[in-house]
Design a protein around this motif. Structure first.
Motif, PDB file in Angstrom:
ATOM      1  N   LEU A 113       5.606   3.728  -1.461  1.00 40.26           N
ATOM      2  CA  LEU A 113       4.293   4.285  -1.775  1.00 40.26           C
ATOM      3  C   LEU A 113       3.837   5.172  -0.628  1.00 40.26           C
ATOM      4  O   LEU A 113       4.144   4.917   0.532  1.00 40.26           O
ATOM      5  CB  LEU A 113       3.271   3.160  -1.966  1.00 40.26           C
ATOM      6  N   TYR A 114       3.074   6.216  -0.978  1.00 42.39           N
ATOM      7  CA  TYR A 114       2.558   7.158   0.005  1.00 42.39           C
ATOM      8  C   TYR A 114       1.038   7.185  -0.085  1.00 42.39           C
ATOM      9  O   TYR A 114       0.484   7.317  -1.165  1.00 42.39           O
ATOM     10  CB  TYR A 114       3.100   8.564  -0.266  1.00 42.39           C
ATOM     11  N   CYS A 115       0.377   7.066   1.043  1.00 38.03           N
ATOM     12  CA  CYS A 115      -1.077   7.137   1.071  1.00 38.03           C
ATOM     13  C   CYS A 115      -1.485   8.607   1.140  1.00 38.03           C
ATOM     14  O   CYS A 115      -1.079   9.320   2.059  1.00 38.03           O
ATOM     15  CB  CYS A 115      -1.635   6.386   2.273  1.00 38.03           C
ATOM     16  N   PRO A 116      -2.302   9.079   0.203  1.00 31.61           N
ATOM     17  CA  PRO A 116      -2.714  10.477   0.213  1.00 31.61           C
ATOM     18  C   PRO A 116      -3.705  10.812   1.329  1.00 31.61           C
ATOM     19  O   PRO A 116      -3.881  11.971   1.677  1.00 31.61           O
ATOM     20  CB  PRO A 116      -3.360  10.666  -1.162  1.00 31.61           C
ATOM     21  N   VAL A 117      -4.331   9.800   1.920  1.00 27.67           N
ATOM     22  CA  VAL A 117      -5.327  10.044   2.957  1.00 27.67           C
ATOM     23  C   VAL A 117      -4.697  10.137   4.344  1.00 27.67           C
ATOM     24  O   VAL A 117      -4.885  11.110   5.063  1.00 27.67           O
ATOM     25  CB  VAL A 117      -6.423   8.954   2.925  1.00 27.67           C
ATOM     26  N   CYS A 118      -3.900   9.126   4.710  1.00 29.20           N
ATOM     27  CA  CYS A 118      -3.353   9.102   6.077  1.00 29.20           C
ATOM     28  C   CYS A 118      -1.861   9.417   6.150  1.00 29.20           C
ATOM     29  O   CYS A 118      -1.314   9.573   7.232  1.00 29.20           O
ATOM     30  CB  CYS A 118      -3.629   7.768   6.746  1.00 29.20           C
ATOM     31  N   GLY A 119      -1.184   9.489   4.991  1.00 29.95           N
ATOM     32  CA  GLY A 119       0.229   9.847   4.991  1.00 29.95           C
ATOM     33  C   GLY A 119       1.188   8.689   5.208  1.00 29.95           C
ATOM     34  O   GLY A 119       2.395   8.889   5.304  1.00 29.95           O
ATOM     35  N   ARG A 120       0.690   7.480   5.274  1.00 25.84           N
ATOM     36  CA  ARG A 120       1.571   6.316   5.463  1.00 25.84           C
ATOM     37  C   ARG A 120       2.561   6.214   4.312  1.00 25.84           C
ATOM     38  O   ARG A 120       2.222   6.406   3.154  1.00 25.84           O
ATOM     39  CB  ARG A 120       0.725   5.050   5.501  1.00 25.84           C
ATOM     40  N   ALA A 121       3.801   5.905   4.636  1.00 25.07           N
ATOM     41  CA  ALA A 121       4.848   5.690   3.633  1.00 25.07           C
ATOM     42  C   ALA A 121       5.513   4.352   3.935  1.00 25.07           C
ATOM     43  O   ALA A 121       5.970   4.124   5.057  1.00 25.07           O
ATOM     44  CB  ALA A 121       5.872   6.809   3.679  1.00 25.07           C
ATOM     45  N   ALA A 122       5.522   3.470   2.938  1.00 24.37           N
ATOM     46  CA  ALA A 122       6.096   2.140   3.153  1.00 24.37           C
ATOM     47  C   ALA A 122       6.453   1.517   1.807  1.00 24.37           C
ATOM     48  O   ALA A 122       5.901   1.889   0.778  1.00 24.37           O
ATOM     49  CB  ALA A 122       5.098   1.247   3.881  1.00 24.37           C
ATOM     50  N   PRO A 123       7.379   0.545   1.834  1.00 26.47           N
ATOM     51  CA  PRO A 123       7.717  -0.175   0.607  1.00 26.47           C
ATOM     52  C   PRO A 123       6.488  -0.901   0.046  1.00 26.47           C
ATOM     53  O   PRO A 123       5.530  -1.187   0.773  1.00 26.47           O
ATOM     54  CB  PRO A 123       8.773  -1.190   1.067  1.00 26.47           C
ATOM     55  N   VAL A 124       6.525  -1.192  -1.215  1.00 22.09           N
ATOM     56  CA  VAL A 124       5.396  -1.803  -1.923  1.00 22.09           C
ATOM     57  C   VAL A 124       4.921  -3.090  -1.255  1.00 22.09           C
ATOM     58  O   VAL A 124       3.723  -3.343  -1.167  1.00 22.09           O
ATOM     59  CB  VAL A 124       5.775  -2.066  -3.397  1.00 22.09           C
ATOM     60  N   ASP A 125       5.834  -3.893  -0.736  1.00 23.11           N
ATOM     61  CA  ASP A 125       5.435  -5.177  -0.158  1.00 23.11           C
ATOM     62  C   ASP A 125       4.766  -5.058   1.210  1.00 23.11           C
ATOM     63  O   ASP A 125       4.339  -6.050   1.783  1.00 23.11           O
ATOM     64  CB  ASP A 125       6.617  -6.139  -0.104  1.00 23.11           C
ATOM     65  N   THR A 173      -7.868 -10.105  -8.231  1.00 29.09           N
ATOM     66  CA  THR A 173      -9.053 -10.747  -8.793  1.00 29.09           C
ATOM     67  C   THR A 173      -8.663 -11.305 -10.158  1.00 29.09           C
ATOM     68  O   THR A 173      -7.514 -11.153 -10.580  1.00 29.09           O
ATOM     69  CB  THR A 173     -10.228  -9.751  -8.942  1.00 29.09           C
ATOM     70  N   ARG A 174      -9.603 -11.867 -10.843  1.00 26.91           N
ATOM     71  CA  ARG A 174      -9.309 -12.420 -12.156  1.00 26.91           C
ATOM     72  C   ARG A 174      -8.903 -11.323 -13.142  1.00 26.91           C
ATOM     73  O   ARG A 174      -8.074 -11.530 -14.015  1.00 26.91           O
ATOM     74  CB  ARG A 174     -10.530 -13.169 -12.675  1.00 26.91           C
ATOM     75  N   ASP A 175      -9.463 -10.130 -12.990  1.00 26.71           N
ATOM     76  CA  ASP A 175      -9.236  -9.053 -13.945  1.00 26.71           C
ATOM     77  C   ASP A 175      -8.250  -7.979 -13.504  1.00 26.71           C
ATOM     78  O   ASP A 175      -7.755  -7.219 -14.334  1.00 26.71           O
ATOM     79  CB  ASP A 175     -10.564  -8.362 -14.279  1.00 26.71           C
ATOM     80  N   ALA A 176      -7.994  -7.846 -12.209  1.00 32.36           N
ATOM     81  CA  ALA A 176      -7.167  -6.726 -11.733  1.00 32.36           C
ATOM     82  C   ALA A 176      -6.492  -7.059 -10.408  1.00 32.36           C
ATOM     83  O   ALA A 176      -6.796  -8.071  -9.773  1.00 32.36           O
ATOM     84  CB  ALA A 176      -8.023  -5.482 -11.565  1.00 32.36           C
ATOM     85  N   GLU A 177      -5.596  -6.197 -10.039  1.00 32.30           N
ATOM     86  CA  GLU A 177      -4.919  -6.284  -8.748  1.00 32.30           C
ATOM     87  C   GLU A 177      -4.930  -4.883  -8.144  1.00 32.30           C
ATOM     88  O   GLU A 177      -4.641  -3.909  -8.826  1.00 32.30           O
ATOM     89  CB  GLU A 177      -3.481  -6.762  -8.939  1.00 32.30           C
ATOM     90  N   SER A 178      -5.263  -4.771  -6.860  1.00 31.82           N
ATOM     91  CA  SER A 178      -5.282  -3.462  -6.223  1.00 31.82           C
ATOM     92  C   SER A 178      -4.372  -3.444  -5.006  1.00 31.82           C
ATOM     93  O   SER A 178      -4.182  -4.457  -4.338  1.00 31.82           O
ATOM     94  CB  SER A 178      -6.710  -3.071  -5.821  1.00 31.82           C
ATOM     95  N   LEU A 179      -3.804  -2.279  -4.746  1.00 30.23           N
ATOM     96  CA  LEU A 179      -2.993  -2.053  -3.556  1.00 30.23           C
ATOM     97  C   LEU A 179      -3.743  -1.081  -2.664  1.00 30.23           C
ATOM     98  O   LEU A 179      -4.169  -0.013  -3.113  1.00 30.23           O
ATOM     99  CB  LEU A 179      -1.627  -1.464  -3.917  1.00 30.23           C
ATOM    100  N   SER A 180      -3.911  -1.449  -1.396  1.00 28.11           N
ATOM    101  CA  SER A 180      -4.640  -0.617  -0.456  1.00 28.11           C
ATOM    102  C   SER A 180      -3.802  -0.360   0.783  1.00 28.11           C
ATOM    103  O   SER A 180      -2.948  -1.167   1.156  1.00 28.11           O
ATOM    104  CB  SER A 180      -5.950  -1.291  -0.042  1.00 28.11           C
ATOM    105  N   CYS A 181      -4.088   0.750   1.446  1.00 32.96           N
ATOM    106  CA  CYS A 181      -3.390   1.114   2.675  1.00 32.96           C
ATOM    107  C   CYS A 181      -3.906   0.253   3.828  1.00 32.96           C
ATOM    108  O   CYS A 181      -5.120   0.213   4.073  1.00 32.96           O
ATOM    109  CB  CYS A 181      -3.632   2.596   2.972  1.00 32.96           C
TER     110      CYS A 181
END
Length: 58
Positions: free
Chosen positions: A21-33, A40-48
């Motif tokens: 995954l690539y962060c569009p803000v800071c440019g970080r590139a790393a595997p998903v894990d 949460t009960r309704d969703a899951e989010s991935l953050s940099c």
């Protein structure tokens, strides 16, 4: 070794794996894990972890 095999090996060393995954803000590139996951009960989010930008919500 044939030309196809040689090209395949060269390509593997010069391209990023599909699960990066690539962060569009800071440019970080790393595997998903290596990203912050908040479930949460309704969703899951991935953050940099570097800048806090939310990449996906599913």
């Amino acid at each position: 070794m044939n030309a196809l095999t040689r090209r395949s090996r060269e390509r593997q060393t010069t391209t990023a794996p599909k699960a990066v995954l690539y962060c569009p803000v800071c440019g970080r590139a790393a595997p998903v894990d290596e990203w912050l996951t908040v479930a949460t009960r309704d969703a899951e989010s991935l953050s940099c972890p570097d800048c806090g930008e939310t990449l996906t919500v599913r």
